[in-house]
Write an enzyme that holds these catalytic residues in place. Structure first.
Site, short mmCIF file in Angstrom:
data_model
loop_
_atom_site.label_atom_id
_atom_site.label_comp_id
_atom_site.label_asym_id
_atom_site.label_seq_id
_atom_site.Cartn_x
_atom_site.Cartn_y
_atom_site.Cartn_z
N THR C 50 44.40 41.88 31.02
CA THR C 50 45.20 40.91 31.75
C THR C 50 44.60 39.53 31.56
O THR C 50 43.38 39.37 31.47
CB THR C 50 45.38 41.30 33.24
OG1 THR C 50 46.25 40.34 33.85
CG2 THR C 50 44.07 41.38 33.99
N GLU C 51 45.48 38.54 31.44
CA GLU C 51 45.08 37.20 31.00
C GLU C 51 44.00 36.58 31.88
O GLU C 51 43.21 35.76 31.41
CB GLU C 51 46.29 36.25 31.01
CG GLU C 51 47.37 36.59 30.01
CD GLU C 51 48.46 37.43 30.63
OE1 GLU C 51 48.17 38.55 31.12
OE2 GLU C 51 49.61 36.96 30.62
N ASN C 52 43.99 36.95 33.15
CA ASN C 52 43.04 36.31 34.06
C ASN C 52 41.65 36.92 34.01
O ASN C 52 40.84 36.67 34.90
CB ASN C 52 43.59 36.31 35.50
CG ASN C 52 43.98 37.67 36.00
OD1 ASN C 52 44.64 38.42 35.28
ND2 ASN C 52 43.58 38.02 37.19
#
Lengths: 235, 225, 225, 235
Positions: C50-52
């Protein structure tokens, strides 16, 4: 060396009208709510705020916008479960928006911290977000030139901090925080606990103290998401 | 004559150390500049950075206590002070290039009056090796040089224009030599301190470009070390 | 008619999940694509990014067990699997842009026959928000789209040329729709699978560009979920 | 998922003639000596080797060069306490050298791993190492355009590893290792200990497993500097 600061009010005391301020966090994860609220108490105007989002509800960055402090947002995703504060002002033309793809936002901030004035990315090539930017072809593929992003101040949230400014983060609360520490002239971190120098294993330091100017302890920090679900407002 | 009255390397290092503020982040070049760490004034503590990814290291360990995973950029064994941190090479040079260091102190073959530095190679022979020198000259708040005032065969090291290959353009702001302290301002050498035993004329004679004056010239202290 | 015989979102997600190899590194776009994680075939385990800044996350926690520092890019609470790792946003997008992901599965407003994707904004009104979409379309080994075959008012989403603002140019290689599986090759849609109840003519009628054939068209499986 | 490999010989088995190989470490710190020696046993020729240095003494990269395996070195500092292997061949014109400033070397490798084909740095501007490279002025200062650096293989040394490929490093042995993990098509790590998934705290992972393809345990790794001081040779 002692970079500790006694109170969140002292920590944000230098942030002045017209400043560019990076604010760490991704949504509520890793968001320095107490520092943001101290900044609202101080009340500088005309700020440019750099954050992945543009506030949620009536606390944190949403409350800063509601207080009329923010002239411009630089972010990737100005939407949230309650984006009213930003949306209203944006549609009224009262707040400026620089929309940046999330990975480009992260890399531009890192570049600002790393002394890299520009770099090339495939991201946004052929889209309206690349309009006006230099394009160059490397090895047969087209890339967009993007510039570094720097700030006067960064306010971030860590988990442990020491008087040298070394920081760790909690879970996915890391996100933009270590990058913003690198890219501001003055970086202030709120941490859950200040430990003695050496209290963080040198191999486990995530942000080395050279990137941090002040550390303030907020022992039981509030969580933006929990506040929003509780319907909190600030002030 | 000049060679009879000059600071030793240790004394030059001592002088450079007096200008390092408490709490400063400092990178010392490999070799001679490393000596600066030994002469931090009482009550001040600088934090030392090394290119290979350590911030906050201390003295060399006792012989036999070396851990060869814990070295500095000169590949010498080091120890850690409380509050030290490790990081990878890209983050390390982000600190350098990104303007996070307060001071870098380097050696030199030649320094030009416009701040150009030549310190990585003297000609086209042999094996060239650059290391972190070309990075270190950029980004630090102050880039200072410590050096003998002249070469071993008496030629000026402070010159009008570098003849050796450059390390960086217009990057040096202060030079601590065996005879003087010289600032570089607006394309000129500006004399700040000199050994009192040497006349301005004699100093100028061993300097390859004009030494300008801008206010009084202080006596260069000769510490007993 | 078309709307009576079509896959549900869950069934489309199931179909996309069948193509994810064991051990693949996968990013699922916010919203509908997140459903794909629920349908990994028995015996295969993908690692989700996930990007975060999380690699190796698992299901959502039970209500009340959320830790709001542990979320995905859609700001939903997640849990960790053994062997997970945290990292900052620049490292996270190094994974994306640097070609380290095997598969990215995204939603779409429109997909053009040359692989152009439009999935971030439908016009010039309202507040634009792009998030990580423009990064995710670059770098992953395969960029696939899952989508209803047509819009709510019956217009084609697979088109000759996108009319909405682009997310990326020539980036999509496979589209899983409510009616078919379509590859994008050499600037054309190539039909791979379709619901057996629908004729090729009817499918073509709701597709905005020619569906080429390149070998047999398999029956699109309708799983019981 | 299980990325563990039984032996160092298996770990380097795919490294072929003509390959570009990044080798982690800075001098002896963090240098994967056992993997290098396994590679010498296999003996591919015509390699391009990327490392900060160019070998020391008659072990490690020095021994690779002596074995005639290396056609080109990409490094910042081809000097050491015993640089004979490289020096002789270089002066004889038998080995090629691409000399790169150390920070630029690190950033080019990171760029290779991060999908950034080119970036601008102040480093080397106005020097012979910038000759032939594009120059651009940003905010009144001149910068040199540098390209990414990638490799077919990276061999690195970690401290802990797990079957997912997650790694930690020991002390300053981190140096180039995490960057090289990102920039190679296939990355092999030797580690002192392989632990179960979850055996490394997710907050303490330095290299996430996505960047690593194989992990081999070398329980008591040799240290290049100690070998050199002992006068060791390989094979």
């Amino acid at each position: 060396m002692d970079k500790t600061i006694a109170t969140v009010a002292d920590a944000v005391a230098d942030i002045h009208d017209g400043a560019t301020v990076m604010i760490g966090g991704f949504g509520g994860s890793g968001a320095p709510i107490e520092l943001i609220h101290a900044l609202i108490d101080k009340g500088p105007k005309n700020l440019t705020v750099i954050n992945n989002n543009a506030g949620n509800g009536k606390i944190g960055i949403g409350a800063m916008i509601d207080a009329g402090m923010v002239a411009k947002m630089v972010c990737s995703f100005p939407r949230s479960s309650d984006p009213r504060a930003f949306t209203e002002r944006y549609l009224d033309g009262k707040i400026e928006l620089e929309l940046v793809p999330q990975g480009t936002l992260a890399e531009r901030i890192r570049a600002g911290g790393a002394g890299i004035p520009a770099f090339y990315t495939p991201t946004s090539f052929g889209t309206e977000l690349a309009e006006g930017k230099p394009i160059e072809v490397f090895e047969g593929r087209s890339y967009v030139q993007e510039r570094w992003l720097k700030a006067d101040f960064a306010i971030v949230k860590g988990e442990l901090g020491d008087p040298m400014g070394n920081l760790t983060y909690r879970l996915a609360g890391r996100n933009f925080n270590p990058l913003m520490c690198m890219a501001a002239k003055r970086t202030i971190a709120q941490v859950s606990k200040i430990v003695q120098p050496g209290g963080i294993d040198p191999e486990q330091v995530i942000t080395p103290g050279i990137f941090v100017d002040g550390v303030v302890q907020v022992a039981n920090p509030q969580q933006e998401e929990a506040l929003i679900r509780a319907g909190a407002t600030y002030p | 004559m000049i060679n009879d009255i000059k600071l030793t390397n240790a004394q030059i290092a001592w002088r450079a150390a007096q200008d390092i503020e408490d709490g400063a982040y400092v990178n010392l070049g490999i070799g001679f500049p490393e000596m600066v760490a030994q002469y931090q004034p009482e009550g001040r503590e600088a934090i030392f950075h090394t290119e290979n990814g350590v911030l906050g290291f201390g003295q060399a360990p006792a012989e036999g206590d070396e851990d060869w995973d814990l070295i500095n950029a000169g590949k010498k064994a080091i120890t850690l002070k409380p509050g030290a941190a490790f990081f990878h090479h890209a983050d390390s040079f982000a600190m350098v290039r990104g303007g996070h260091l307060d001071v870098a102190i380097l050696g030199a073959y030649q320094i030009a009056q416009n701040g150009d530095l030549a310190n990585w190679r003297v000609g086209n022979k042999g094996v060239p090796a650059v290391g972190g020198a070309m990075d270190l000259v950029h980004g630090a708040g102050r880039v200072a040089v410590i050096t003998d005032h002249v070469t071993k065969d008496g030629k000026p090291k402070l010159v009008a224009e570098c003849t050796f290959p450059l390390t960086g353009v217009g990057c040096v702001t202060r030079v601590y030599t065996s005879l003087a302290v010289v600032d570089i301002q607006d394309g000129h050498f500006v004399l700040r301190e000199k050994l009192p035993q040497i006349s301005l004329e004699d100093l100028q004679a061993v300097t390859g470009a004009e030494l300008k004056l801008d206010g009084p010239v202080a006596d260069l202290i000769v510490p007993e070390l």
